[in-house]
Every structure is written in C-alpha cells, then in structure tokens.
Scaffold this motif. Structure first.
Motif, short mmCIF file in Angstrom:
data_model
loop_
_atom_site.label_atom_id
_atom_site.label_comp_id
_atom_site.label_asym_id
_atom_site.label_seq_id
_atom_site.Cartn_x
_atom_site.Cartn_y
_atom_site.Cartn_z
N THR A 1 22.34 0.14 -3.32
CA THR A 1 22.72 -0.62 -4.50
C THR A 1 24.05 -1.31 -4.25
O THR A 1 24.91 -0.79 -3.53
N GLY A 2 24.21 -2.48 -4.87
CA GLY A 2 25.47 -3.22 -4.76
C GLY A 2 26.48 -2.80 -5.81
O GLY A 2 27.62 -3.25 -5.78
N THR A 3 26.07 -1.93 -6.73
CA THR A 3 26.97 -1.47 -7.78
C THR A 3 26.92 0.05 -7.88
O THR A 3 26.34 0.61 -8.82
N PRO A 4 27.51 0.75 -6.91
CA PRO A 4 27.47 2.22 -6.90
C PRO A 4 28.08 2.85 -8.14
O PRO A 4 27.66 3.94 -8.55
N SER A 5 29.07 2.20 -8.76
CA SER A 5 29.70 2.79 -9.94
C SER A 5 28.70 2.90 -11.08
O SER A 5 28.70 3.88 -11.85
N LEU B 1 13.72 11.74 -11.92
CA LEU B 1 14.34 10.46 -12.25
C LEU B 1 14.44 9.58 -11.01
O LEU B 1 14.87 10.01 -9.95
N GLU B 2 14.03 8.35 -11.14
CA GLU B 2 14.19 7.37 -10.08
C GLU B 2 15.28 6.38 -10.51
O GLU B 2 15.37 6.00 -11.66
N TYR B 3 16.11 5.97 -9.55
CA TYR B 3 17.15 4.99 -9.88
C TYR B 3 16.48 3.65 -10.17
O TYR B 3 15.62 3.21 -9.42
N PRO B 4 16.83 3.02 -11.28
CA PRO B 4 16.12 1.80 -11.72
C PRO B 4 16.12 0.69 -10.68
O PRO B 4 17.10 0.47 -9.98
N VAL B 5 15.00 0.02 -10.60
CA VAL B 5 14.80 -1.03 -9.61
C VAL B 5 15.85 -2.14 -9.67
O VAL B 5 16.35 -2.57 -8.63
N PRO B 6 16.25 -2.64 -10.85
CA PRO B 6 17.22 -3.74 -10.85
C PRO B 6 18.53 -3.40 -10.16
O PRO B 6 19.24 -4.29 -9.70
N PHE B 7 18.89 -2.13 -10.12
CA PHE B 7 20.11 -1.75 -9.43
C PHE B 7 19.92 -1.63 -7.92
O PHE B 7 20.87 -1.56 -7.16
N LEU B 8 18.66 -1.54 -7.47
CA LEU B 8 18.39 -1.27 -6.06
C LEU B 8 18.52 -2.54 -5.22
O LEU B 8 18.21 -3.64 -5.65
#
Length: 910
Positions: free
Chosen positions: A410-414, A431-438
């Motif tokens: 992700t480009g926004t780890p925070s 829980l999966e990390y949301p796609v738009p953040f990936l």
C-alpha cells in the motif's frame, strides 16, 4: 552525567534556513510575476503564505537530517532490522567450505573433540575424489571405546550434515596412539609437587604434539580491532572464533632435544639428564604416521630432587587443560536510535493568523455565505501545498519500507494501521485489507489530511454517509457521517490520491532499481540475477515477476548465502512420498490436489477455494502471501541441496507446473472424455486419459516432493551400485563382481586395500574384513564379502588368483559404461519433464546453465536431462527407492545396490 544542550552558531543548511528559503521564494516570484506583483513586504497575503510554507519546509529539512538510526527506529524504540539488514553473522559467515572450516565446525560443535585432521582420500578410484578421511583428537580423559565410537558417529553425522555438494566424509577414526617410553633423569625442585608436575609435563607434551584448537570471544576481538570480514569468514561459531593460527598442526616427529626444551619450560623442573626415547632406532626420535599420534610413557623416568623446597601455593602447577565457557555471547551489539514520529503532519493552515479564516476557529456560525466561500477557496489553495508537504513526510517516514527486501502492499501505510486499529478482534479474524488501499510494490507514499481544520466540505462525495435510520441531532449526524467517511477506504479522496500519486510503470521501474541496489549491497550482481530471471514467470508481467523473484531471493539470501555450496543431508533427509499410481476418476479431487500445491496447504483446507483467491484480490497481486509460501527455512537445507532451493526461486519453477496442470485439467471433462467419449467410469481404459492423469500425478510429485526437478549427486549414486574388479591381464576381463552389495565407506575401504602393493591373494574362498586399517586383507569369520567371476565377454571365465599388483580398475559397472577415463564423481544430474514446453526451450536451458555455472563449486560438473513421461514412470519410483534406501538404511549398513542399479539403468538408457 546530565547531558548539556547548547546551540552552535554556524550556518544552517539551506533546507533548514528560513531566510534563505524565503529569499529563493521571493526571487522566483519576481522572475515569474514580473511587474504584476509589486508588494513583496510581509503585509502582502502572498508573502504571508510564502512565510508559512518556508517554515514548514524547514521542518521537513530538519527531519531529513535525522540519522538513519532514528528513521529506522519503531515507536517501541527498537531498530527495524528484519528484512532490512543482515547481521554480520548472518551474511558474512558460510557453512563450512574449506578443510579448515570443517575442523573449526567440528571443534565448535562436538565438545569432546579437541582437534581434527581431515585429508582427501588418496586413490586413483574416480569416485573417491571428493571423499575425505577424518581423524579425531579427543579429550585425554575419554578412553572408553563405546564413548569414542559414539563421538565418531556424532562427528560423522555433523560432517555429512554440512557436506558440500559432490563431497562425502568417511566414518571418522580416533588417532591411534603410538606410545614411546622415555628414560633418563628428571630433577625436580620439590617432592611435594611431583604428581602435579608430571601432569603438567603430559599436558605440555600433548599440546606440543597436537594443540587443542583455541576459541576466542568475538566481541573482545572486535574491540581489539580485529577485522569483521576476517572474524566472520567461515562457519558461524557458537563458542567463539578460531583463527587458522589457533587450529594447531599435528607433529609427526619429535626429538629428544624437543622434549628437553619442553620439560625445562615446566615449572618445578630443575634439570633433565640422559634423556632417551626408547623403542626407536637411535633413541632420539619418535615418529608417527598421518593416522597416528605420538604419546610418551614417563613411568621409566628416574625422578630426583634438589635441596630447595618451595611451599608457596602460588608456584604450584595448574593443569593446562583449559575449558571455555559455553555461554560466550558473541552477538555484536546493535546501534540504537530514537523514534521520531515523522509521518505526523501539522497543517500550515493551523498557523495562519485568524484574519485568513482557515484555522480551527476561523469560521463561526454567524459567518456569511460569502465569507465561508472565501475561506474555502483559500483552504483549497493551501491544501494543495499541505498535501505535497504531508506526502514528503510520509516518503521519509517510509524509508524502511522503500528499501525493504519485502515489497510493500500500500502507498498509505498509516491508513492501513488505522483501518486495523478500528476493528474488533472478531472482525480481524478473516479481515482482508481493502482493495483501494492495495498497491503492488509502491515506491511513492502519501497520507490523507483529515486533520486539516474544516476540510470536509472540500472533499468529493463527503456527504456519502449523510443518512441514518436513527434519530439524531444535526451535529451528531454530521459527526457520525464524517467518521464513516474517514473510515471508508473506498471514499473518493483516497481514490483520487492513489490515482494522482501512483503510476505503475514508474513504480515498477523504481522498485526494480531499488532491488538491484539491495542485491549489489549484498555482493550479488544485479546484471547476473537479471539475466537468470529474465523469462521466469509469476504473474505474467515481466517487470512484476522480476520484482517478486528479486524480493524473494533477498529475503532468503541469508540462508542461501550461508549454505551456498551445501548438498542435502543424506543421513537425515525426510522420506520422499511415492508417486501415485492409481488413476482417480474424481475431477474434484484433482482440483483439490492442484490447489494444495499452489498454496502449500493440506488438501482438506482448499475445498471451494477459487484458484486465484490466495494470490489476487481484485487483480492486486498479494506479495505477502507469496513471501510466506516461498520462504526458505533451515530444515529445507536438510532435505535439499542449496542449489535446488536457489534454482527453484530464481527460475520460478513452480509456475510452469501450475500452468501445465491447469491446462491439462481444462481438457478433461468430469463426465466425458473428449477423446474416447466414454463416461468417467470407463476413462481408465482410454490411453489419452491415462496419459493426462499420469502427467498430473508426476507434476504434483515434482512440486510437492522435489521443488520442481530431480537432482542426483553421482558421489552418492555410483558407489552403492554393483562394483567390479578388472585385472591387468586384459581390459576385456575376466571381471570379478562383488556379490554382496557394499555401502559407500565399504566400497572405498575395499578398494584401498586392493590398491596397495601387497602380495595378498584373493580367491573364491577369501573372506574380507573391511574393519581392518592395515594394508593386508584379513580373513574374518564374522564379516564375509564374496567375489565371483563374471564374464561379460567370456561365458567360460573361471576363478583365478589375483594379487593386488594385478588390479587395474575397481569401478562400478555403470560408471565404466558412462565414462572409463573421466571423473564422474563430482557431477550432478538434473532431471526435468520434457512435456512442459517451458523447460525444453533453448532460452530456459541458457538461463539454467548460467545459474549452474555461477552457483556450483568450480570442481563440480553438471548435466541435465529432459525425461519423457514414459521414462518418468520408471525413473521416479527408482529414484524414490534409492533416495529413501540410502537415507534410512545407511547407518544400519543395509545394502542399496539393487535400488542404485535400477536408477542407473534408467539414467544410462534414457
């Protein structure tokens, strides 16, 4: 001592010098605006904005000057090491390579061993090349034969556990003592010190003849200025470093002068007279062979005393048998840093005077629509600068990710951290990390600016959550709506930032260059690695595939580098499972088997899992899952040679099998064969179906059991096959075959006995005792190895007497068939299936050869074969039987000739 803070009056770097930054800004304004902007005083709103931006830039410049230690320090004040750096012991050390390395390794590993002699087996026998004899010097208190045998077994296991590819160690032997009696007069100062002095003399002599290897503490040596490259050049040591000078060399000749000099250095020895070494020709020299060690019997010495007497306890001789503390801590200390919350950004809008109406309290409920519009217009203008500055802080804060061995997701780890922080334990389970953040391996980082005062109205679709089934006040409803908007990873603001910041082609190019830098930093040639992996498949995108493979290689480089030349542990490898021969008629089970290989999970865990779910999430490749699946562990180097593991990663051997399996499965219908048009219950009769299912089983076996290919070391294979003796009378025979199968140590031992120039006669009734270390063949009623005449060219050949002088060759029959004159011992054979086109094209062969030539030791040769499906049906079971036989039956001395012959037959005839 309390730290004193003070300011040094010296010029600041321009990145932290407000005045210099402002002057450059004003100069740029004048150049661009010309005569349009005339008021450049502080009263001008534009200059005020410039002031605020310059102050913010000095903060960024200040953070940029943080030490790398601080930048790499976590919030818990611990330095980020994992996947960033390898410690000296992890990357500078290697598993034993040279003879000195193996000596150090054994002394460090086996407490009872004081020193070791390792020598190449001297023989004209081709497959004894790369074979080493081992002789041990154990602690003098160990005299029990059972204890010595146990030590030898332990050393044998440890050596072959760390053997280099193409090499073997024979069963170690304790150095044989050659005892000489010493006579003469030994004059001591003090009768009370007699026993202690004699013990000190024995220790002194023993350490002179063959010194104990001395280990030193790493940390102390580093403090004393020892070069770390030298200190960690060799195997990792648990109990301290051993220099080559401290290994000690065994002396095979000792004169009386040597002894007199030694005795006079022992405290309490006053004089030595008429010293003689008995049992020798001239009474002045003791000698020993390579396999022997000199020992002296001092009981014949006449001991006298002087008139002096020294009762001072400080002068008493202490034993020279020193022991080392096993708890030496040789871990080098790590640097420390201070955590800096670099990613946190404080908006410039908070520092503007209230008259600009952009701060937290600038707009109140009484403001007119016009005033609100003016405020928002200025805020929109300033937010552009805020976003650029905030992204720069994020870029600096994520330097650890930027130069990590692992690819980012992700480009926004925070925001990733905030996303997980808001979830309950139950929500986190699946829980999966949301796609738009990936994002695949980002190299630019950014952060949203929800903390800017009154920013919500400026963000697109900010009213997306302005609804509720509950009755709420307006303020509460707005607060809840704003909270949901910020927590929504799919909001338009995040998507807009991602589209603005990320350009995949630029990201991929930058990430590849960064990985090349990391490879070079660890002594790996990026040019070579790129040449080897060019064409390796993982995602189908060449740039992404290179990134994935380089990242995997770097993550596993510590172990791959340490064990670089190591062969597999044939004494402790896991049992290889048999190739399935049954033909399943259930397509669903085949799909489960393929899925289990893809994810390295148990079949029952893969029911109803779509084939790409583990690797992709809305077409974003999950590099974290790949890292987990392809991780190399220490246990792998017991079951596989380092070459096998390195080849599997760099040539990405898993994907071609998966692609082939899926291609084959796609041609099989669950209910009807496209070729025979029969139902599934009759498919077993269809040749096409049988061939397809055999290929599936073979591919699954290659993936689950062998990392993609079979690797056979000739040094393990040929000595276990039938051996023959060829006499000098004619190269065409007669041949004498050893009917009883021999394991490797027995084969070498027998040949060495036959090769020596003795007059011992071998005939049909001779029984050979291989436990003998003499040059003659000893008849023994308990161990019998029979020879029988075998006529390959003359059916009427009978037994004749052969003397050792007449022995011309002693080789395995199949080795002779392959090459009578060339050394085939230090050769490895790699086998791939030929029905996978990825393996058989010239491009793959060229890359494979490039990898092998730059990975194998210089004295190890290689060949590779592409076996047909039919050949593999015979070869795989033969390989399994042979591999399992030498692994699980070697120490029990069960003979492996039958399985070895079967495998060699297939290899030589395929």
């Amino acid at each position: 001592m309390k730290e004193i803070n003070y300011i040094i009056d010296e010029p600041l770097p321009i990145t932290q010098d407000f005045k210099s930054l402002k002057q450059e800004g004003l100069a740029h304004i004048q150049e661009v605006s010309g005569n349009e902007w005339t008021n450049l005083n502080s009263s001008d709103p534009g200059v005020t904005i410039l002031d605020q931006l310059c102050y913010a830039l000095t903060e960024l410049g200040y953070c940029n000057d943080f030490s790398i230690n601080d930048i790499l320090t976590n919030a818990d004040d611990k330095l980020i090491i994992k996947d960033q750096f390898y410690l000296p012991k992890e990357i500078l050390t290697t598993a034993p390579v040279t003879i000195n390395d193996y000596i150090k390794y054994i002394v460090d590993e086996v407490d009872e061993v004081e020193n070791v002699i390792i020598v190449p087996k001297q023989s004209s026998l081709s497959y004894s090349k790369g074979t080493y004899s081992v002789y041990l010097s154990t602690k003098p208190i160990i005299t029990n034969s059972i204890a010595i045998a146990t030590i030898c077994q332990t050393v044998f296991y440890r050596l072959n556990k760390r053997r280099n590819i193409g090499e073997l160690f024979l069963m170690p032997l304790q150095l044989e003592k050659v005892i000489y009696t010493v006579s003469g007069i030994l004059q001591l100062n003090n009768e009370a010190e007699k026993n202690t002095t004699l013990a000190s003399i024995q220790n002194k002599i023993r350490n002179y003849i063959f010194p104990k290897a001395i280990q030193e503490e790493d940390n102390q040596l580093l403090l004393e200025g020892e070069n770390s490259d030298t200190l960690y050049n060799g195997p990792e040591m648990r109990h301290g470093w051993i220099s080559n000078e401290n290994l000690g060399k065994k002396k095979n000749t000792i004169t009386t002068n040597n002894l007199i000099t030694l005795l006079l250095t022992v405290e309490n020895v006053f004089n030595v007279q008429n010293l003689k070494i008995n049992n020798t020709e001239n009474n002045d020299t003791a000698t020993a062979t390579l396999t022997q060690i000199i020992s002296f019997d001092l009981s014949q010495l006449e001991i006298t005393y002087t008139n002096t007497k020294n009762d001072n306890e400080e002068n008493k001789i202490q034993s020279l048998d020193l022991s080392f503390d096993d708890s030496i801590d040789s871990q080098t200390s790590l640097p420390t840093g201070t955590f800096r919350d670099i990613n946190s950004y404080y908006s410039i809008q908070n520092t503007f005077p209230d008259i600009y109406a952009v701060g937290a309290n600038a707009i109140n409920s009484n403001a007119s629509d016009f005033q609100i519009a003016q405020s928002r217009q200025l805020k929109g203008y300033l937010t552009l600068f805020d976003q650029i500055l905030a992204n720069q802080f994020s870029q600096l804060a994520n330097v650890p990710q930027l130069f990590s061995f692992k690819n980012g997701i992700t480009g926004t780890p925070s925001e990733l951290q905030k996303f997980y922080a808001t979830k309950t334990p139950n929500e986190k389970i699946h829980l999966e990390y949301p796609v738009p953040f990936l994002c695949f391996a980002p190299t630019y980082f950014y952060q949203p600016l929800y903390s800017i005062p009154n920013i919500k109205p400026l963000l697109k679709n900010n009213n997306a959550f302005n609804f509720s089934l509950e009755t709420r006040t307006k303020n509460v409803a707005e607060e809840m709506s704003w909270k949901k908007f910020k927590e929504d990873p799919y909001n338009a603001y995040i998507k807009g930032l991602q589209d603005l910041i990320e350009d995949e082609s630029i990201n991929l190019k930058r990430r590849n260059e960064m990985l090349d830098h990391l490879l070079a930093r660890h002594g790996e040639s990026p040019l070579l690695i790129n040449s080897i992996i060019e064409g390796s498949i993982y995602t189908g995108n060449s740039s992404k595939d290179k990134i994935i493979i380089k990242s995997l290689y770097l993550q596993n480089l510590g172990l791959l580098s340490y064990y670089r030349y190591q062969g597999y542990n044939y004494l402790g490898a896991k049992k290889i499972e048999n190739l399935k021969k049954d033909i399943p008629l259930n397509l669903e089970q085949l799909l489960i088997d393929v899925s289990s290989v893809r994810f390295y999970l148990e079949p029952e865990d893969n029911f109803n899992i779509p084939k790409n779910e583990k690797f992709e999430n809305d077409f974003i490749f999950n590099t974290n899952k790949v890292d987990q699946i392809e991780k190399t562990r220490k246990q792998d180097f017991i079951n596989y040679a380092a070459l096998e593991l390195k080849t599997t990663i760099l040539l990405s051997l898993k994907t071609p099998y998966i692609n082939h399996l899926e291609c084959v499965l796609s041609t099989i219908d669950e209910n009807e064969c496209t070729q025979c048009k029969n139902t599934s219950q009759e498919n077993a009769k269809c040749k096409t179906c049988i061939n397809q299912l055999e290929q599936i089983h073979q591919c699954l076996w290659f993936l689950k059991e062998r990392k993609g290919f079979i690797c056979i070391e000739n040094c393990l294979l040929y000595p276990t096959a039938n051996s023959i003796i060829i006499t000098q009378s004619t190269l065409e025979g007669p041949y004498y075959t050893i009917e009883d199968s021999l394991n490797y140590p027995e084969t070498i031992s027998l040949y060495m006995l036959l090769e020596n120039p003795t007059e011992t006669t071998i005939n049909a009734k001779t029984e050979i005792d291989l436990s003998s270390t003499q040059t003659s063949i000893v008849i023994n009623d308990t161990i019998s190895y029979n020879l029988s005449a075998t006529a390959f060219n003359d059916e009427s050949a009978n037994w004749t007497k052969i003397t050792c002088n007449e022995v011309d060759y002693f080789i395995t029959m199949y080795q002779k068939k392959i090459s009578e004159n060339n050394d085939t011992t230090k050769t490895i054979t790699l086998i791939f299936p030929d029905y996978i086109s990825y393996f058989t094209n010239d491009y793959f062969k060229n890359r494979l050869e490039l990898l092998l030539e730059n990975t194998l030791p210089i004295d190890v040769t290689y060949n590779y074969q592409f076996a047909s499906q039919k050949t593999l049906c015979d070869l795989i079971p033969a390989y399994i039987n042979w591999h399992n036989d030498i692994t699980f039956n070697n120490l029990a001395y069960k003979k492996t000739t039958e399985t070895a012959n079967a495998l060699i037959n297939i290899l030589t005839n395929s």
